[in-house]
Design a protein around this motif. Structure first.
Motif, short mmCIF file in Angstrom:
data_model
loop_
_atom_site.label_atom_id
_atom_site.label_comp_id
_atom_site.label_asym_id
_atom_site.label_seq_id
_atom_site.Cartn_x
_atom_site.Cartn_y
_atom_site.Cartn_z
N ASN A 1 -3.12 4.05 7.55
CA ASN A 1 -2.48 2.92 7.82
C ASN A 1 -2.35 3.23 9.32
O ASN A 1 -2.55 4.24 9.96
N GLN B 1 -2.53 -2.43 8.62
CA GLN B 1 -3.83 -1.66 8.65
C GLN B 1 -4.81 -2.66 9.22
O GLN B 1 -4.79 -3.77 9.35
N ARG C 1 0.91 -1.07 0.05
CA ARG C 1 -0.19 0.26 -0.10
C ARG C 1 0.92 1.09 -0.13
O ARG C 1 1.91 1.10 0.46
N ASP D 1 -8.46 -0.42 2.38
CA ASP D 1 -7.28 0.09 2.09
C ASP D 1 -7.25 1.61 2.12
O ASP D 1 -6.15 2.41 2.05
N GLU E 1 2.81 2.36 2.83
CA GLU E 1 4.10 1.30 3.57
C GLU E 1 5.50 1.90 2.90
O GLU E 1 6.66 1.58 3.61
#
Length: 695
Positions: free
Chosen positions: A90, A82, A67, A86, A70
């Protein structure tokens, strides 16, 4: 003045959050120029603390990210997970903190802060879904409250992402992968006068491994115009992001173990959300006779509607416990600063002063009860105006060839103005805080430096909590206001060495105390002020580069986190991570083939204060294999969770009730629910194939 232009624009965090132009420039006067090579800038002479550094574009290009958020895992010691869909921000971990979505980690992108104070879902909310990793040219990081330029949310650390001023070529990339993942990315930077017009357009869709597809859809664009030279120039940035998703939130482990819910199943299929972010920002920089002037300014329009159900049927056994958290705001900010070169009693110095102003007009921040995303009631709805003004000053002096000091302080003034749907919870409040800083750097000797760092910092609390008088769910119950600005105190000793050719290595021993911990409440979906805390830790970072294309990165961190007051509940901090490790091996000799392998480990965490419940350990391996067909075409295969490990992305412990459990006395009226672990699983083995054309 050439050295000012070179260092202030080329060093890892010139105007944002890296080593501080003041200390870096002062060091440049009397020390050899810092040589930059490889993936990290953590060599001798690169910063004022063993735990500070920067990640270069060369490193960012080597490793896949599941993602966008990250990308922060390139920073040693940072873990990004997470616990929902999505499109949601985060979950971040650093230095023994479960930072939720950014409580004590200040994040910025090209001069704009990402953290949101007084947010609908939690204080400090930092959503990086709008970032395009391929445009990031540098990630600067500083840990601890030791640096004058860092203000709110920076107690554990600060990370600054900077977009590139130019790109080597135009690129078109198409990616397809597991879970119906599809992405199209166009980037480039054609000449525009004396500068470049950098652009990026991203269209992304993803269903993920979930039984109920996440149907995440993202449209993302960046347009960045740069003009001038390193000595005198400016840039303007336009960014736009829209995202929508359905969420598989955390689920009770008891139901998975009983076989009533699949590991990738869910309870409420109507959870999810949407978010948007539009911004206009710019910077201006110019040298003058004995210094340098820099200015960042930004305007942001942001909105979010998030639908969650963490307790299922505990509070409402008929319709369920889903709720909506809404946030809509406009943000204005400005950050001018000036660096002055001079002498103090014959010693070379550089002094830096700056002003950081920010105003959030949150014209809608609310909490509602909902059924299938339709509102059935209003818990509270607020209009909040929050302004802050921070002044900082920092002086770097080279006292001896082997000793320099960086002394600084900042003063922050905040004003909160809350107009609530509950009259008793409306009000205005002012608060201020002073944060002194001191850093000493000894060396280098034999390509080795020693550091001593000390400083005070702070985080702000939700404006609504500073003026609250009654419980929003039951106005008959009194509520106690929280402290507006919460002080932190940190200290660190460290060493950095390059005594072994090709190896950058650093070791840091640190301590951080907070007057009040910010904790995420798993069953309420929000962040609350909690008890005072103390953390101590050790970090060891290593980066090894060979001339044959091999690069090895090894990072290890261990932390002890405890509440410091006396409470029979216990002294463990829920979610506080105690061990983090990462090892990465990259091979790219510049030929047709290139590859990377990354192992990331984070240890068990206490879930309750008495340590009777702990999360499992999580260890994941990601890999990349790529092939350059010719100068135009490139193919790469990214594999996530290579060994298909069944671990948790996040784990909480709280009470809940499923529909099938309503006959249980604990789920009856006043029963309080069934206690247990609730988790969000890591995604299983997944692959993504990308084809890129460069022209």
């Amino acid at each position: 003045m050439q050295w000012i232009r070179t260092v202030s624009r080329a060093l890892p965090w010139p105007a944002l959050c890296m080593a501080g132009a003041a200390s870096a420039l002062a060091h440049e006067i009397s020390a050899p120029a810092v040589k930059v090579k490889g993936h990290y800038e953590e060599g001798v002479g690169s910063s004022d603390a063993a735990s500070s550094g920067a990640v270069t574009a060369a490193r960012i290009e080597t490793r896949p990210v599941l993602r966008a958020g990250e990308i922060l895992e390139f920073v040693p010691g940072v873990i990004v997970t997470q616990h929902s869909g999505d499109g949601k921000a985060n979950q971040y971990f650093l230095r023994g903190f479960n930072l939720d979505h950014g409580t004590d980690l200040a994040i910025s992108v090209s001069g704009m802060p990402v953290n949101m104070p007084t947010h609908g879902h939690g204080q400090g909310y930092a959503d990086l879904s709008f970032v395009i990793p391929e445009l990031v040219s540098r990630i600067g990081y500083r840990k601890g409250p030791y640096f004058a330029e860092q203000g709110d949310f920076a107690s554990a650390g600060a990370i600054a992402l900077r977009y590139a001023d130019s790109l080597p070529a135009k690129t078109a990339t198409v990616t397809l992968g597991s879970g119906n993942y599809r992405r199209v990315l166009l980037t480039g930077s054609p000449d525009a006068g004396s500068g470049h017009l950098v652009y990026g357009l991203e269209v992304l869709g993803n269903d993920g491994p979930w039984q109920h597809p996440s149907d995440y859809r993202k449209l993302n664009g960046v347009l960045r115009l740069t003009q001038g030279t390193l000595a005198n120039g400016w840039d303007v940035n336009l960014m736009a992001y829209d995202g929508k998703w359905d969420a598989t939130d955390q689920i009770p482990r008891r139901a998975v173990e009983a076989g009533t819910i699949d590991r990738f199943g869910l309870v409420d299929p109507t959870d999810g959300g949407k978010s948007s972010r539009y911004s206009l920002s710019g910077s201006r920089y110019a040298d003058f006779g004995w210094g340098r002037f820099e200015l960042d300014a930004y305007a942001i329009r942001y909105s979010m509607n998030l639908f969650s159900n963490f307790t299922y049927f505990l509070d409402n056994p008929v319709q369920g416990d889903q709720f909506e958290q809404g946030d809509k705001r406009a943000i204005l900010g400005i950050h001018p600063r000036v660096s002055f070169v001079g002498t103090l009693a014959g010693f070379e110095t550089l002094t830096r002063v700056g002003l950081q102003g920010r105003f959030d007009h949150i014209d809608h921040v609310g909490l509602y009860s909902t059924v299938e995303r339709s509102r059935t009631g209003t818990t509270r709805e607020d209009d909040v105006k929050q302004g802050s003004l921070g002044f900082y000053a920092e002086n770097a002096t080279q006292w001896l060839p082997w000793l320099r000091s960086v002394v600084g302080a900042r003063v922050d003034q905040y004003r909160f103005d809350v107009r609530s749907s509950i009259a008793q919870n409306s009000g205005k409040l002012d608060d201020q805080i002073v944060s002194p800083k001191l850093n000493l750097v000894f060396g280098p000797w034999s390509r080795t430096e020693l550091f001593v760092n000390w400083g005070q910092g702070f985080h702000s609390n939700d404006a609504r909590g500073t003026v609250i008088r009654v419980d929003p769910k039951d106005p008959a119950i009194a509520a106690v206001p929280v402290t507006p600005l919460v002080k932190s105190r940190g200290q660190e000793v460290g060493v950095r060495t390059e005594i072994i050719p090709g190896l950058q290595s650093s070791l840091a021993l640190w301590e951080l105390k907070l007057d009040s911990e910010l904790l995420f409440i798993g069953d309420a979906g929000t962040t609350e002020a909690s008890r005072p805390s103390r953390r101590t830790g050790l970090e060891w970072n290593n980066h090894y580069l060979t001339d044959t294309g091999w690069r090895v990165d090894l990072q290890v961190a261990a932390t002890r986190a405890r509440f410091t007051d006396n409470d029979p509940a216990g002294d463990r901090i829920p979610g506080a991570i105690d061990r983090v490790a990462s090892v990465g091996v990259t091979y790219d000799p510049g030929g047709r083939w290139f590859a990377a392998l990354q192992e990331r480990f984070f240890g068990s965490r206490p879930l309750v204060e008495d340590n009777s419940e702990r999360s499992p350990i999580t260890s994941l391996t990601n890999a990349r294999l790529g092939y350059r067909i010719d100068r135009t075409w490139q193919v790469r295969l990214d594999v996530f969770n290579l060994f298909n490990r069944k671990s948790d992305d996040i784990t909480y412990f709280y009470n809940s009730c499923l529909r099938t459990e309503l006959a249980d006395p604990r789920c009856a009226s006043g029963g309080g629910g069934i206690p247990g672990q609730h988790f969000h699983p890591v995604e299983p083995l997944a692959a993504r194939l990308s084809v890129s054309a460069t022209f």
